[in-house]
Motif scaffolding. Structure first.
Motif, PDB file in Angstrom:
ATOM      1  N   VAL A  67      12.633  -5.102  28.378  1.00 49.77           N
ATOM      2  CA  VAL A  67      13.792  -5.809  27.840  1.00 49.77           C
ATOM      3  C   VAL A  67      14.139  -6.998  28.742  1.00 49.77           C
ATOM      4  N   ASP A  68      14.181  -8.174  28.149  1.00 50.68           N
ATOM      5  CA  ASP A  68      14.595  -9.390  28.841  1.00 50.68           C
ATOM      6  C   ASP A  68      16.084  -9.603  28.584  1.00 50.68           C
ATOM      7  N   TYR A  69      16.908  -9.309  29.605  1.00 53.91           N
ATOM      8  CA  TYR A  69      18.356  -9.460  29.429  1.00 53.91           C
ATOM      9  C   TYR A  69      18.887 -10.647  30.237  1.00 53.91           C
ATOM     10  N   SER A  70      18.055 -11.625  30.463  1.00 52.25           N
ATOM     11  CA  SER A  70      18.451 -12.794  31.234  1.00 52.25           C
ATOM     12  C   SER A  70      19.522 -13.611  30.510  1.00 52.25           C
ATOM     13  N   ASN A  71      20.044 -14.609  31.208  1.00 51.70           N
ATOM     14  CA  ASN A  71      21.114 -15.475  30.667  1.00 51.70           C
ATOM     15  C   ASN A  71      22.328 -14.680  30.235  1.00 51.70           C
ATOM     16  N   TRP A  72      22.625 -13.626  30.998  1.00 50.29           N
ATOM     17  CA  TRP A  72      23.734 -12.761  30.617  1.00 50.29           C
ATOM     18  C   TRP A  72      25.054 -13.515  30.620  1.00 50.29           C
ATOM     19  N   LEU A  73      26.003 -12.970  29.884  1.00 54.84           N
ATOM     20  CA  LEU A  73      27.338 -13.545  29.808  1.00 54.84           C
ATOM     21  C   LEU A  73      28.258 -12.876  30.823  1.00 54.84           C
ATOM     22  N   CYS A  74      29.189 -13.625  31.354  1.00 56.85           N
ATOM     23  CA  CYS A  74      30.153 -13.102  32.324  1.00 56.85           C
ATOM     24  C   CYS A  74      31.535 -12.873  31.719  1.00 56.85           C
ATOM     25  N   VAL A  75      31.673 -13.110  30.437  1.00 55.18           N
ATOM     26  CA  VAL A  75      32.894 -12.801  29.707  1.00 55.18           C
ATOM     27  C   VAL A  75      32.493 -12.114  28.408  1.00 55.18           C
ATOM     28  N   ASP A  76      33.202 -11.058  28.053  1.00 55.82           N
ATOM     29  CA  ASP A  76      32.910 -10.360  26.803  1.00 55.82           C
ATOM     30  C   ASP A  76      33.189 -11.292  25.625  1.00 55.82           C
ATOM     31  N   PRO A  77      32.194 -11.601  24.786  1.00 60.33           N
ATOM     32  CA  PRO A  77      32.416 -12.522  23.671  1.00 60.33           C
ATOM     33  C   PRO A  77      33.113 -11.889  22.480  1.00 60.33           C
ATOM     34  N   ASN A  78      33.323 -10.575  22.523  1.00 62.40           N
ATOM     35  CA  ASN A  78      33.945  -9.880  21.390  1.00 62.40           C
ATOM     36  C   ASN A  78      35.143  -9.046  21.850  1.00 62.40           C
ATOM     37  N   PRO A  79      36.095  -9.652  22.562  1.00 63.06           N
ATOM     38  CA  PRO A  79      37.168  -8.845  23.161  1.00 63.06           C
ATOM     39  C   PRO A  79      38.135  -8.247  22.162  1.00 63.06           C
ATOM     40  N   SER A  80      38.261  -8.839  20.979  1.00 58.91           N
ATOM     41  CA  SER A  80      39.253  -8.344  20.019  1.00 58.91           C
ATOM     42  C   SER A  80      38.818  -7.063  19.349  1.00 58.91           C
ATOM     43  N   ARG A  81      37.542  -6.733  19.421  1.00 56.67           N
ATOM     44  CA  ARG A  81      37.048  -5.520  18.762  1.00 56.67           C
ATOM     45  C   ARG A  81      36.887  -4.408  19.789  1.00 56.67           C
ATOM     46  N   GLN A  82      38.008  -3.950  20.317  1.00 56.59           N
ATOM     47  CA  GLN A  82      38.039  -2.876  21.293  1.00 56.59           C
ATOM     48  C   GLN A  82      38.585  -1.622  20.636  1.00 56.59           C
ATOM     49  N   PRO A  83      37.957  -0.470  20.830  1.00 55.97           N
ATOM     50  CA  PRO A  83      38.520   0.773  20.290  1.00 55.97           C
ATOM     51  C   PRO A  83      39.743   1.188  21.078  1.00 55.97           C
ATOM     52  N   ALA A  84      40.494   2.113  20.519  1.00 56.28           N
ATOM     53  CA  ALA A  84      41.672   2.622  21.208  1.00 56.28           C
ATOM     54  C   ALA A  84      41.276   3.280  22.517  1.00 56.28           C
ATOM     55  N   ALA A  85      42.178   3.216  23.495  1.00 60.96           N
ATOM     56  CA  ALA A  85      41.875   3.765  24.815  1.00 60.96           C
ATOM     57  C   ALA A  85      41.569   5.260  24.745  1.00 60.96           C
TER      58      ALA A  85
END
Length: 299
Positions: free
Chosen positions: A218-236
């Motif tokens: 698996v090539d996981y390079s160029n990773w992101l340092c901010v979650d691009p989908n923050p609004s879709r979080q399940p309940a705690a």
């Protein structure tokens, strides 16, 4: 089993509660025509099959709850938007959504798929998924029998395996940049027995720098340092009792800056699709796709 057959000009719409009590030996089959679960509809189902030539639309706000062992098998066309497909509240409480050699153009955009043994079970399925939330499943996505799907801006969270692929399948999680979010999957974020490279570039892995649990191909390079989908979080409360198990850490690379990770930029999905064609060796098609990106997004 029970077969409901419609002519191509007939639609069945439910805005109340529809119960379909099929089983693997006797599924409820929706054959021909169009079947729609309306925005206020709730469907309680056992084993439901949509054969080739049939169409099922699931409108925004709809919840379909499957009983133990239930399955939605798609050979026809599924068009779902902002709907929820769920079991009885724990991973493996229903089978999941199975796409079996389906036509292109399937859609589960912005849908939540949870509580299944296989959130999406793909068999010879090769099409694009955009922005679903796949969580709390034993296997978030299971790719078999030459399945080469593309996932963009997808959330894979608290599954046993985020994405699992056999030796014949080549899922794309970001040929250039995927904008997917991998969050606290128990065993592997991506597990693949494919002999080549699985591209999962430009994704969020829960931390920066990331420590994803992936196989060595698996090539996981160029990773992101901010979650691009923050609004879709399940309940705690959905995270209660979660135990993490992180495995192999793949090769590292430079990360994309945090600002680039906030939202998908215009043209990035088209660029990723063009890059996938290049990776697949379809150079003439890739060139046309790259030229279309340049023409459509000159700035």
């Amino acid at each position: 089993g029970t077969t409901l057959t419609f002519s191509s000009s007939v639609s069945l719409t439910t805005n109340g509660t529809l119960t379909a009590n099929g089983s693997s030996m006797s599924p409820v089959i929706l054959s021909g025509g169009n079947f729609t679960v309306g925005g206020s509809g709730t469907m309680s189902s056992g084993y439901l099959t949509l054969p080739s030539g049939s169409n099922m639309a699931v409108a925004s706000g709809t919840t379909i709850t499957f009983s133990s062992g239930g399955k939605l098998r798609i050979n026809g066309n599924l068009n779902a938007y902002l709907a929820t497909f769920q079991g009885s509240g724990y991973p493996g409480s229903w089978f999941g959504i199975e796409f079996y050699n389906p036509p292109s153009g399937q859609s589960v955009d912005y849908c939540t798929i949870k509580d299944a043994a296989y959130g999406l079970n793909l068999i010879n399925a090769d099409f694009a998924f955009s922005r679903p939330s796949i969580r709390d499943n034993t296997y978030g996505v299971n790719c078999t029998n030459y399945s080469d799907p593309t996932f963009t801006a997808t959330v894979f969270q608290t599954n046993g395996f985020g994405v699992y692929g056999d030796a014949s399948s080549h899922p794309y999680l970001g040929a250039y940049i995927g904008y997917n979010s991998f969050r606290t999957n128990d065993y592997y974020d991506i597990y693949s027995t494919y002999s080549g490279t699985i591209y999962a570039r430009g994704n969020w892995w829960g931390a920066c720098p990331p420590y994803p649990s992936v196989t060595q191909n698996v090539d996981y390079s160029n990773w992101l340092c901010v979650d691009p989908n923050p609004s879709r979080q399940p309940a705690a409360t959905d995270l209660a009792g979660l135990q993490l198990s992180k495995g192999f850490i793949g090769s590292s690379s430079e990360s994309i800056s945090p600002g680039a990770a906030s939202t998908p930029e215009p043209g990035m999905s088209e660029l990723d699709a063009a890059y996938r064609l290049y990776v697949d060796g379809k150079y003439s098609e890739a060139l046309q796709a790259f030229e279309a990106v340049v023409a459509g997004y000159p700035d």
